[in-house]
Write a protein that holds these residues in place. Structure first.
Motif, PDB file in Angstrom:
ATOM      1  N   ARG A   1       0.832  -1.210   0.000  1.00  0.00           N
ATOM      2  CA  ARG A   1       0.000   0.000   0.000  1.00  0.00           C
ATOM      3  C   ARG A   1       0.858   1.248   0.000  1.00  0.00           C
ATOM      4  O   ARG A   1       0.616   2.184  -0.778  1.00  0.00           O
ATOM      5  CB  ARG A   1      -0.922  -0.016   1.220  1.00  0.00           C
ATOM      6  N   ILE A   2       1.871   1.272   0.877  1.00  0.00           N
ATOM      7  CA  ILE A   2       2.718   2.461   0.959  1.00  0.00           C
ATOM      8  C   ILE A   2       3.524   2.614  -0.333  1.00  0.00           C
ATOM      9  O   ILE A   2       3.589   3.696  -0.918  1.00  0.00           O
ATOM     10  CB  ILE A   2       3.678   2.374   2.170  1.00  0.00           C
ATOM     11  N   ALA A   3       4.097   1.501  -0.791  1.00  0.00           N
ATOM     12  CA  ALA A   3       4.914   1.566  -2.004  1.00  0.00           C
ATOM     13  C   ALA A   3       4.056   2.054  -3.171  1.00  0.00           C
ATOM     14  O   ALA A   3       4.498   2.887  -3.976  1.00  0.00           O
ATOM     15  CB  ALA A   3       5.518   0.205  -2.300  1.00  0.00           C
ATOM     16  N   GLY A   4       2.822   1.553  -3.244  1.00  0.00           N
ATOM     17  CA  GLY A   4       1.917   1.946  -4.333  1.00  0.00           C
ATOM     18  C   GLY A   4       1.627   3.438  -4.279  1.00  0.00           C
ATOM     19  O   GLY A   4       1.655   4.144  -5.294  1.00  0.00           O
ATOM     20  N   GLU A   5       1.360   3.911  -3.071  1.00  0.00           N
ATOM     21  CA  GLU A   5       1.020   5.321  -2.887  1.00  0.00           C
ATOM     22  C   GLU A   5       2.212   6.212  -3.278  1.00  0.00           C
ATOM     23  O   GLU A   5       2.049   7.210  -3.985  1.00  0.00           O
ATOM     24  CB  GLU A   5       0.674   5.521  -1.408  1.00  0.00           C
ATOM     25  N   VAL A   6       3.406   5.840  -2.810  1.00  0.00           N
ATOM     26  CA  VAL A   6       4.610   6.645  -3.049  1.00  0.00           C
ATOM     27  C   VAL A   6       4.960   6.655  -4.534  1.00  0.00           C
ATOM     28  O   VAL A   6       5.174   7.712  -5.150  1.00  0.00           O
ATOM     29  CB  VAL A   6       5.787   6.117  -2.191  1.00  0.00           C
ATOM     30  N   ARG A   7       4.969   5.484  -5.131  1.00  0.00           N
ATOM     31  CA  ARG A   7       5.303   5.406  -6.566  1.00  0.00           C
ATOM     32  C   ARG A   7       4.223   6.091  -7.400  1.00  0.00           C
ATOM     33  O   ARG A   7       4.527   6.769  -8.381  1.00  0.00           O
ATOM     34  CB  ARG A   7       5.459   3.948  -6.993  1.00  0.00           C
TER      35      ARG A   7
ATOM     36  N   ILE B   1      11.095   8.430   4.425  1.00  0.00           N
ATOM     37  CA  ILE B   1      11.543   7.774   5.652  1.00  0.00           C
ATOM     38  C   ILE B   1      10.315   7.232   6.378  1.00  0.00           C
ATOM     39  O   ILE B   1       9.312   7.940   6.503  1.00  0.00           O
ATOM     40  CB  ILE B   1      12.278   8.778   6.571  1.00  0.00           C
ATOM     41  N   VAL B   2      10.389   5.997   6.810  1.00  0.00           N
ATOM     42  CA  VAL B   2       9.293   5.428   7.597  1.00  0.00           C
ATOM     43  C   VAL B   2       9.773   5.289   9.037  1.00  0.00           C
ATOM     44  O   VAL B   2      10.781   4.636   9.298  1.00  0.00           O
ATOM     45  CB  VAL B   2       8.861   4.052   7.032  1.00  0.00           C
ATOM     46  N   GLU B   3       9.069   5.944   9.969  1.00  0.00           N
ATOM     47  CA  GLU B   3       9.468   5.910  11.388  1.00  0.00           C
ATOM     48  C   GLU B   3       8.630   4.888  12.147  1.00  0.00           C
ATOM     49  O   GLU B   3       7.408   4.895  12.065  1.00  0.00           O
ATOM     50  CB  GLU B   3       9.263   7.292  12.032  1.00  0.00           C
TER      51      GLU B   3
ATOM     52  N   GLY C   1      13.192   0.057  -1.089  1.00  0.00           N
ATOM     53  CA  GLY C   1      14.053   1.240  -1.156  1.00  0.00           C
ATOM     54  C   GLY C   1      13.734   2.328  -0.141  1.00  0.00           C
ATOM     55  O   GLY C   1      14.314   3.412  -0.198  1.00  0.00           O
ATOM     56  N   PHE C   2      12.814   2.071   0.803  1.00  0.00           N
ATOM     57  CA  PHE C   2      12.498   3.096   1.799  1.00  0.00           C
ATOM     58  C   PHE C   2      13.630   3.226   2.821  1.00  0.00           C
ATOM     59  O   PHE C   2      14.341   2.258   3.081  1.00  0.00           O
ATOM     60  CB  PHE C   2      11.213   2.742   2.553  1.00  0.00           C
ATOM     61  N   SER C   3      13.765   4.421   3.410  1.00  0.00           N
ATOM     62  CA  SER C   3      14.661   4.593   4.545  1.00  0.00           C
ATOM     63  C   SER C   3      13.855   4.294   5.800  1.00  0.00           C
ATOM     64  O   SER C   3      12.674   4.645   5.876  1.00  0.00           O
ATOM     65  CB  SER C   3      15.133   6.045   4.642  1.00  0.00           C
ATOM     66  N   LEU C   4      14.495   3.657   6.778  1.00  0.00           N
ATOM     67  CA  LEU C   4      13.768   3.319   8.004  1.00  0.00           C
ATOM     68  C   LEU C   4      14.408   3.997   9.198  1.00  0.00           C
ATOM     69  O   LEU C   4      15.636   4.068   9.300  1.00  0.00           O
ATOM     70  CB  LEU C   4      13.773   1.809   8.229  1.00  0.00           C
TER      71      LEU C   4
ATOM     72  N   PRO D   1      16.918  -3.608  10.119  1.00  0.00           N
ATOM     73  CA  PRO D   1      17.507  -3.021   8.917  1.00  0.00           C
ATOM     74  C   PRO D   1      17.232  -1.522   8.824  1.00  0.00           C
ATOM     75  O   PRO D   1      16.732  -1.044   7.818  1.00  0.00           O
ATOM     76  CB  PRO D   1      16.788  -3.782   7.795  1.00  0.00           C
ATOM     77  N   CYS D   2      17.561  -0.777   9.878  1.00  0.00           N
ATOM     78  CA  CYS D   2      17.222   0.645   9.884  1.00  0.00           C
ATOM     79  C   CYS D   2      18.493   1.474   9.757  1.00  0.00           C
ATOM     80  O   CYS D   2      19.520   1.106  10.314  1.00  0.00           O
ATOM     81  CB  CYS D   2      16.531   1.019  11.187  1.00  0.00           C
ATOM     82  N   GLU D   3      18.411   2.617   9.067  1.00  0.00           N
ATOM     83  CA  GLU D   3      19.624   3.420   8.960  1.00  0.00           C
ATOM     84  C   GLU D   3      19.556   4.718   9.720  1.00  0.00           C
ATOM     85  O   GLU D   3      20.512   5.472   9.732  1.00  0.00           O
ATOM     86  CB  GLU D   3      20.009   3.665   7.502  1.00  0.00           C
TER      87      GLU D   3
END
Ligand code: C2E
Ligand code: MG
Ligand code: MG
Length: 585
Positions: free
Chosen positions: A444-450, A460-462, A486-489, A508-510
């Motif tokens: 859902r998020i990927a669809g919305e962003v793309r 960035i997803v917090e 490809g999201f930043s976490l 896996p967060c940066e």
């Protein structure tokens, strides 16, 4: 057969053929009726006589109207179409009426015969009562539990959906009671499977006794049952103190009746058995906004009631001190989403490395903004409600998905607008635990962003530390999925959740957001200073970038800059504000 020249061979052949036909007809297990165009029966076989209960002489001469119903379908038996004339047969489903007046469902194969006597019809009548019965049984079983004969989960769900719909329209309440038997497995082991089955059957009967006739009692799982009490009158402020006030009180009364019904001993082949149950209650719209959440909360409440020192009944939101306020808020929050009353405010996350020394002037901040964090607000008629006032209620009610979806869509729209205006900043969103566990959340998020034309790497997803550490395996799967897209976490509020530092390496967060509570006591408080220093070191060692949250004073900023904190956020740089108030370039 050989034909003789005087024609006797032909007669014999015809007689033979007629005999064979008669035998075939007489031995057939289906009833045979031959009737003319006006529906008068002219010939029958013994199976037809047996099925209808008429002697042969009486059955011939009757009309189709005497033998079948409803009358509207009788016409199908004499209707002629091209297919029938072409030699095909037609199947008609109709009820056959017997001599004694009783009826049975019949399947009729009708064919047409053109002969010397004109047009006639031949019908084979098959009694399909057994087939109908087994069809009804199959239909019944698909909605019922075979052991207890109670509705099953599927049927319960259909009934509950309808009840919630009705309640929404009529402003009524719906209660779901989740009844979970205590120590059933012990009884089951002690008495064997047969005894266990019998106990469940008897329990089903007791629960039916306890419920009102219009309530739905269903078997949910092995030793768990559900009761649906629909169309309950809502609590009014005036009736609040009364003994029978509202759906909650009625649900509790029903729960008390359940406990009372189980109190008497059960007789299992002469052995007396005692059993009791934990009952969980969830109410629409007080504790849940949809059937799915209503069922989940009743289940959770039952689990709560099972805990030592709790029970035997627990209502999902019982701990809320002001139920009436909650109900009122719930109703308004649902409308808030429909009526577009949500707003996003944005707070800058600033690159501390590039800042000139000293406290920055707000107007000069734009080139140093690394990202904006989108923070949701509710524009209620009484003012702006901060997320603390409604996010957890939205989670309880199952409204958080709708809110989250709106936040991401609106945030993406805004990010794109900024991008078009020439600002290259990332957008940061907060995800709650409930959202994180939605099965389709990543898509859902990927669809919305793309769909908005943004790169996931600029988003960035917090996730708060405590969310990330609740069921880490499950959470990790979602986080890795987000990374794969490809999201930043970012781990939000780190340090507030008391999880061990070592767990951080598994995620896996940066980005690591250091909780405001540590920053607030900088630089004077030695232990906060030590903690922040340790967190900054940890982040660096794990290859993460740290964001210090809640920077309010130049002294706090100076401390953080000195320790090499790369990013910061706080009122010193700017409070969360509507997009229109921000200076971007
Ligand atoms: P958060 O993600 O840690 O957001 C930072 C919160 O700290 C914000 O509160 C912000 O206004 C506040 N803050 C920032 N700088 C300072 C400061 O210098 N001093 C002080 N005292 N406070 C500061 P807010 O906007 O009330 O949000 C509270 C929490 O609500 C957020 O904490 C986040 O966990 C949650 N939240 C906000 N928006 C959303 C959303 O769209 N979805 C979800 N699931 N949660 C959200
Ligand atoms: Mg946050
Ligand atoms: Mg935070």
């Amino acid at each position: 057969m050989e034909l003789k020249t005087d024609g006797t061979g032909l007669e014999e052949a015809l007689a033979d053929s007629e005999n064979r036909f008669r035998c075939l007809v007489e031995y057939a297990s289906d009833g045979y009726l031959l009737y003319d165009e006006d529906g008068t029966v002219v010939d029958v076989n013994s199976s037809a006589c047996a099925a209808y209960g008429y002697p042969r002489g009486e059955l011939t001469g009757l009309s189709l109207g005497d033998l079948f119903e409803p009358q509207a379908s009788v016409a199908d038996l004499t209707e002629v179409d091209d297919a029938l004339c072409g030699g095909a047969a037609r199947t008609v489903e109709i009820n056959a009426r017997c001599q004694d007046g009783h009826t049975f469902p019949a399947e009729i194969r009708v064919g047409v015969l053109e002969g010397r006597e004109g047009r006639r019809f031949m019908a084979l009548v098959r009694d399909v009562s057994e087939r109908e019965l087994s069809r009804e049984r199959i239909e019944y079983l698909s909605g019922h539990d075979e052991l207890t004969e109670l509705p099953n989960c599927r049927l319960f769900r259909t009934e509950a959906d309808a009840a919630v719909e009705r309640a929404r329209r009529a402003e009524r309440q719906v209660a779901v009671l989740h009844v979970d038997l205590n120590r059933f497995s012990l009884v089951n082991q002690g008495l064997g499977g047969h005894g266990g089955d019998e106990l469940l059957r008897q329990t089903a009967g007791r629960l039916r006794e306890a419920a009102r006739p219009m309530d739905v009692v269903a078997r949910y799982a092995a030793d768990e049952f559900l009761i649906l009490a629909a169309d309950l009158e809502p609590e009014s402020p005036a009736a609040r103190a009364g003994p029978n006030a509202g759906g909650a009180a009625q649900a509790h009364e029903l729960a008390a009746a359940v406990h009372a019904a189980l109190e008497r001993p059960f007789d299992l082949d002469g052995t007396e058995v005692y059993i009791d149950a934990a009952v969980g209650i969830s109410l629409f719209p007080l504790d849940a906004d949809s059937t799915t959440v209503l069922l989940r909360h009743a289940d959770q409440a039952a689990a709560q009631a099972k805990r030592p020192g709790e029970g035997p009944t627990h209502q999902f939101a019982e701990e809320t001190s002001d139920k009436w306020g909650r109900l009122w808020l719930a109703t308004r929050l649902r409308k808030a989403i429909e009526q577009d009353e949500l707003r996003l405010h944005y707070q800058p996350i600033v690159s501390l490395e590039s800042l000139p020394p000293g406290a920055p002037a707000r107007a000069d901040l734009a080139p140093h903004v690394f990202a904006y964090e989108a923070l949701v607000r509710w524009q209620d008629r009484d003012g702006l409600v901060p997320p603390a006032g409604f996010i957890s209620l939205a989670e309880d009610l199952g409204l958080i998905d709708d809110i989250g979806e709106w936040v991401v869509r609106e945030g993406c729209r805004q990010a794109l607008e900024w991008r078009r205006a020439g600002a290259r900043v990332s957008m940061s969103f907060n995800l709650s635990l409930r959202e994180l566990w939605q099965p389709d959340i990543v898509e859902r998020i990927a669809g919305e962003v793309r769909g908005a034309g943004l790169e996931p790497s600029s988003v960035i997803v917090e996730i708060t530390e405590s969310s990330a550490m609740t069921d880490p395996t499950r959470t990790q799967r979602v986080l890795y999925e987000l990374r794969r897209h490809g999201f930043s976490l970012a781990i939000d509020d780190f340090g507030a959740g008391h999880s061990s530092f070592s767990r951080l390496a598994e995620l896996p967060c940066e980005i690591l957001k250091i909780d405001r509570s540590f920053v607030a006591r900088l630089p004077g408080d030695a232990s906060s200073a030590a903690m922040v220093t340790a967190m900054l070191e940890l982040a660096e060692r794990l290859g993460m970038r740290a964001i210090a949250e809640g920077i309010e004073t130049p002294e706090q900023l100076a401390f953080l800059v000195e320790r090499g904190c790369p990013l910061g956020q706080g009122f010193l740089f700017g409070r969360p504000a509507p997009a229109s108030d921000l200076v971007l370039v």
